[in-house]
Design an enzyme around this catalytic site. Structure first.
Site, mmCIF file in Angstrom:
data_model
loop_
_atom_site.group_PDB
_atom_site.id
_atom_site.type_symbol
_atom_site.label_atom_id
_atom_site.label_comp_id
_atom_site.label_asym_id
_atom_site.label_seq_id
_atom_site.Cartn_x
_atom_site.Cartn_y
_atom_site.Cartn_z
ATOM 1 N N THR A 1 -21.898 -67.080 56.619
ATOM 2 C CA THR A 1 -22.293 -66.679 55.264
ATOM 3 C C THR A 1 -23.800 -66.748 55.143
ATOM 4 O OG1 THR A 1 -20.251 -67.649 54.436
ATOM 5 C CG2 THR A 1 -21.957 -67.173 52.806
ATOM 6 N N TYR B 1 -34.983 -79.673 47.356
ATOM 7 C CA TYR B 1 -35.982 -80.506 46.675
ATOM 8 C C TYR B 1 -37.247 -79.692 46.481
ATOM 9 C CZ TYR B 1 -39.418 -80.915 50.304
ATOM 10 O OH TYR B 1 -40.420 -80.605 51.177
ATOM 11 N N GLY C 1 -31.098 -66.486 54.034
ATOM 12 C CA GLY C 1 -31.445 -66.378 55.458
ATOM 13 C C GLY C 1 -32.547 -67.307 55.935
ATOM 14 N N TYR D 1 -33.428 -79.238 56.270
ATOM 15 C CA TYR D 1 -34.365 -79.039 57.377
ATOM 16 C C TYR D 1 -33.563 -78.991 58.675
ATOM 17 C CZ TYR D 1 -38.393 -80.011 54.347
ATOM 18 O OH TYR D 1 -39.358 -79.958 53.372
ATOM 19 N N SER E 1 -27.072 -68.914 59.656
ATOM 20 C CA SER E 1 -26.375 -67.969 58.774
ATOM 21 C C SER E 1 -26.258 -66.576 59.391
ATOM 22 C CB SER E 1 -27.098 -67.876 57.427
ATOM 23 O OG SER E 1 -28.453 -67.533 57.611
ATOM 24 N N HIS F 1 -29.893 -73.295 49.871
ATOM 25 C CA HIS F 1 -30.787 -74.321 49.336
ATOM 26 C C HIS F 1 -30.058 -75.279 48.399
ATOM 27 C CE1 HIS F 1 -34.712 -75.909 48.093
ATOM 28 N NE2 HIS F 1 -34.308 -75.833 46.847
ATOM 29 N N GLY G 1 -33.169 -68.756 49.506
ATOM 30 C CA GLY G 1 -31.964 -68.355 48.782
ATOM 31 C C GLY G 1 -31.265 -69.531 48.119
ATOM 32 N N LEU H 1 -30.575 -82.382 55.609
ATOM 33 C CA LEU H 1 -29.738 -81.219 55.963
ATOM 34 C C LEU H 1 -30.469 -79.886 55.822
ATOM 35 C CD1 LEU H 1 -26.873 -80.162 56.739
ATOM 36 C CD2 LEU H 1 -26.433 -79.982 54.296
HETATM 37 P P1 FDA Z 1 -29.254 -69.170 54.623
HETATM 38 O O1 FDA Z 1 -28.676 -67.937 54.036
HETATM 39 O O2 FDA Z 1 -29.797 -69.075 56.008
HETATM 40 O O3 FDA Z 1 -28.182 -70.331 54.537
HETATM 41 C C1 FDA Z 1 -28.400 -71.644 55.000
HETATM 42 C C2 FDA Z 1 -27.055 -72.306 55.312
HETATM 43 O O4 FDA Z 1 -26.223 -72.292 54.171
HETATM 44 C C3 FDA Z 1 -26.267 -71.580 56.394
HETATM 45 O O5 FDA Z 1 -25.495 -72.520 57.104
HETATM 46 C C4 FDA Z 1 -25.375 -70.664 55.605
HETATM 47 O O6 FDA Z 1 -24.223 -70.234 56.310
HETATM 48 C C5 FDA Z 1 -25.045 -71.506 54.402
HETATM 49 N N1 FDA Z 1 -24.831 -70.704 53.205
HETATM 50 C C6 FDA Z 1 -25.681 -69.784 52.694
HETATM 51 N N2 FDA Z 1 -25.165 -69.255 51.581
HETATM 52 C C7 FDA Z 1 -23.979 -69.846 51.363
HETATM 53 C C8 FDA Z 1 -22.980 -69.707 50.362
HETATM 54 N N3 FDA Z 1 -23.136 -68.839 49.355
HETATM 55 N N4 FDA Z 1 -21.855 -70.447 50.450
HETATM 56 C C9 FDA Z 1 -21.684 -71.323 51.478
HETATM 57 N N5 FDA Z 1 -22.603 -71.506 52.453
HETATM 58 C C10 FDA Z 1 -23.751 -70.776 52.398
HETATM 59 N N6 FDA Z 1 -35.915 -76.736 51.460
HETATM 60 C C11 FDA Z 1 -36.151 -77.573 50.413
HETATM 61 O O7 FDA Z 1 -35.281 -78.368 50.063
HETATM 62 N N7 FDA Z 1 -37.343 -77.491 49.747
HETATM 63 C C12 FDA Z 1 -38.308 -76.588 50.065
HETATM 64 O O8 FDA Z 1 -39.360 -76.544 49.442
HETATM 65 C C13 FDA Z 1 -38.056 -75.707 51.156
HETATM 66 N N8 FDA Z 1 -38.982 -74.775 51.548
HETATM 67 C C14 FDA Z 1 -38.692 -73.888 52.557
HETATM 68 C C15 FDA Z 1 -39.608 -72.883 52.914
HETATM 69 C C16 FDA Z 1 -39.308 -71.983 53.923
HETATM 70 C C17 FDA Z 1 -40.301 -70.919 54.260
HETATM 71 C C18 FDA Z 1 -38.078 -72.083 54.621
HETATM 72 C C19 FDA Z 1 -37.762 -71.130 55.741
HETATM 73 C C20 FDA Z 1 -37.170 -73.065 54.273
HETATM 74 C C21 FDA Z 1 -37.458 -73.971 53.252
HETATM 75 N N9 FDA Z 1 -36.545 -74.964 52.882
HETATM 76 C C22 FDA Z 1 -36.826 -75.809 51.834
HETATM 77 C C23 FDA Z 1 -35.259 -75.090 53.578
HETATM 78 C C24 FDA Z 1 -34.176 -74.331 52.817
HETATM 79 O O9 FDA Z 1 -33.807 -75.038 51.653
HETATM 80 C C25 FDA Z 1 -32.935 -74.172 53.689
HETATM 81 O O10 FDA Z 1 -33.244 -73.469 54.846
HETATM 82 C C26 FDA Z 1 -31.810 -73.469 52.919
HETATM 83 O O11 FDA Z 1 -30.584 -73.736 53.525
HETATM 84 C C27 FDA Z 1 -32.038 -71.989 52.861
HETATM 85 O O12 FDA Z 1 -31.100 -71.346 52.055
HETATM 86 P P2 FDA Z 1 -30.874 -69.778 52.245
HETATM 87 O O13 FDA Z 1 -29.761 -69.358 51.365
HETATM 88 O O14 FDA Z 1 -32.173 -69.064 52.148
HETATM 89 O O15 FDA Z 1 -30.481 -69.734 53.780
#
Ligand code: FDA
Length: 512
Positions: free
Chosen positions: A86, A167, A90, A452, A97, A161, A157, A450
């Site tokens: 899922t 956080y 990203g 990170y 993911s 997150h 996303g 988690l």
């Molecule tokens: P992504 O889509 O890659 O999903 C991450 C994980 O969650 C995967 O295992 C995915 O399968 C699962 N998942 C996604 N959507 C789901 C859904 N709808 N249902 C069930 N599972 C789902 N963190 C933080 O706490 N504070 C911060 O300030 C930052 N800053 C930051 C900056 C940058 C540039 C990056 C690359 C990352 C961060 N992060 C962060 C880390 C961030 O919180 C972490 O990578 C999140 O999981 C990203 O969520 P996405 O939906 O974007 O990722």
């Protein structure tokens, strides 16, 4: 719609023939024969390390257009035993993911981006595929005195997150993102849509910090907005070896978690060249204060004069502008900059995490700085804890790193080169620094965050040893008690382990 494998063909057939679809699904299914397949795949790859020709690719991407597409995806994937990944924003640091070693498909949620803000109730419903920036912007459209405590990067996303705890720089005042979630919608392993009431408190607890991916597909979260002053104050000051960086850093470790809850002072170490061209440590302190400059200067004069903060270092602005400022957007960028889904830069990266529970001595800091200069590349970001974080029980949510923590460290290394060889070289540098930090950080377990995501701390092959493998990283991310509760919930709601990845919550072995 051609794919090579029977399970994949059957999965697609099952989707198309699904009787519960509320809109046709054909236009949401992409396979490698579609010319737009690479574009759709790459649209939400946020770590170029996983955008190589050698990176395993999904067989299918379903860009769900409505709830029935999500439900059909879960049911058909389960029926035809196809691994599902899922993806919301990203940003997973290990690409979990959108990458897997086994044949898999991506359920892509970028179309699920609606946000409904109610200032009257001080709440918002936000869908998983929305970005943090979109949420902040939609709040700002309706109120200049409300905000939300989530991450500092606007393109992250909601799905990953929020479910992984989340956080940001209001954490010391308002806790984590998950401390402010009050409801959720989740599609379970049977394709059923649940809310907080129908899923029950255990599952709701699990998907507010335990990672959604082990339990279902999160469709949306309902959050409490928080109040922010009409004007907040930001500052960024830097100190190098010539400016007593060791003394200032040492003092930071003594006070950062005890300062006024309205104040968040981050400390970032990196290696730079001094005026003589020699490598030296620079500490940067990007900070947010939920109040005005006068109140901030009073606090700093009393609690942290060593930083030498001047009134001229401070800028007052509204909270939305502070979000842009904190992420280094140029001054004067319009609020609508937050709506952009395109990251300002994309690179290859590796992240790791640690927790600091005792102040590090000046001598210890000296050793760390020396090692950082030798390694040159990895940077360390210290995020201050304390405040609200220390008031909330470590069992309230799966995230256990509460009272007793001075700071969380993020290890960061970005590099421009493609290829496995460069990646291995740079990743190794972060591992060397991580090893070197052992005496200065948490032990038994060596705790980790988690969100990170770091596969170095253990992976699950989801086979017979799944529970033992899961325990290795599970106790680092959640500590023992919370990990056990997560396993219990997992075993109850997804006993066949359909929702899984390399670091998902395992089920309890049937013999236990
Ligand atoms: P992504 O889509 O890659 O999903 C991450 C994980 O969650 C995967 O295992 C995915 O399968 C699962 N998942 C996604 N959507 C789901 C859904 N709808 N249902 C069930 N599972 C789902 N963190 C933080 O706490 N504070 C911060 O300030 C930052 N800053 C930051 C900056 C940058 C540039 C990056 C690359 C990352 C961060 N992060 C962060 C880390 C961030 O919180 C972490 O990578 C999140 O999981 C990203 O969520 P996405 O939906 O974007 O990722």
């Amino acid at each position: 719609l051609a794919t090579s494998n029977d399970a994949e063909q059957n999965f697609i057939q099952c989707l198309i023939e699904s009787t519960e679809l509320t809109t046709p699904i054909t236009g949401a299914i992409y396979t490698p024969v579609n010319s737009s397949f690479p574009t759709v795949l790459q649209a939400y790859i946020r770590n170029l390390r996983f955008n190589e020709s050698t990176t395993p690719k999904p067989a299918i991407i379903v860009t769900a257009l409505d709830l029935s597409h999500v439900q059909a995806s879960v049911k058909c994937a389960k029926k035809h035993k196809l691994l599902m990944k899922t993806r919301s924003g990203g940003h997973d640091y290990e690409g979990l993911s959108y990458v897997a070693d086994d044949p898999f498909f991506i359920l892509d949620l970028f179309n699920f981006r609606s946000i409904n803000v109610s200032i009257e109730d001080e709440t918002a419903w936000v869908q998983s595929g929305a970005t943090l920036g979109e949420l902040y912007y939609r709040i700002s459209e309706k109120s200049s005195t409300h905000g939300f405590p989530a991450g500092v990067c606007p393109t992250v996303g909601v799905g990953g997150h929020f479910s992984g705890a989340g956080y940001g720089n209001m954490m010391r005042k308002y806790g984590l993102t998950v401390d402010n979630i009050i409801d959720a919608e989740l599609v379970d392993v049977n394709g059923k849509l649940l809310n907080r009431e129908s899923m029950g408190e255990d599952l709701f607890w699990a998907i507010t910090g335990g990672g959604g991916v082990s339990f279902g597909v999160v469709i949306s979260y309902k959050v409490n907005l928080v109040r922010v002053p009409a004007k907040v104050t930001v500052f960024q000051v830097r100190r190098t070896s010539e400016q007593n960086v060791t003394d200032v850093a040492h003092r930071w470790l003594r006070v950062a978690d005890k300062l006024d809850n309205n104040l968040f002072i981050r400390m970032v170490f990196d290696v730079v060249n001094n005026t003589n061209g020699e490598k030296t440590i620079r500490a940067s302190f990007p900070s947010l204060f939920l109040g005005n400059t006068t109140a901030l200067i009073n606090i700093m004069d009393e609690s942290f004069p060593e930083l030498g903060l001047q009134r001229s270092d401070c800028q007052e602005m509204n909270w939305t502008q502070s979000v842009l400022w904190y992420y280094n957007f140029p001054a004067g960028s319009p609020d609508s900059t937050l709506l952009s889904r395109i990251p300002r830069s994309l690179t290859h990266l590796k992240r790791k995490s640690d927790y600091v529970k005792k102040p590090i001595s000046k001598q210890g800091l000296g050793f760390i700085f020396k090692r950082m200069i030798e390694l040159e590349r990895p940077g360390l970001t210290f995020n201050p804890y304390g405040g609200r974080m220390a008031e909330i029980s470590e069992f309230a949510k799966p995230f256990p790193h509460r009272a007793g923590n001075i700071a969380k460290i993020q290890y960061a290394l970005d590099w421009p080169e493609n290829g496995v060889e460069a990646a291995n070289r740079y990743i190794n540098l972060t591992r060397v620094l991580f090893e070197y930090m052992t005496p200065f950080v948490s032990k038994f377990p060596r705790e980790a965050f988690l969100n990170y995501r770091d596969l170095d701390i253990g992976v699950n092959n989801n086979g017979k040893k799944s529970f033992l493998e899961g325990t290795v990283y599970g106790v680092k991310y959640f500590k023992k008690t919370n990990f056990r509760r997560l396993v219990k919930v997992k075993t109850m709601v997804d006993p066949d382990n359909f929702f899984r990845n390399e670091q998902s919550i395992p089920t309890l072995p049937s013999s236990w």
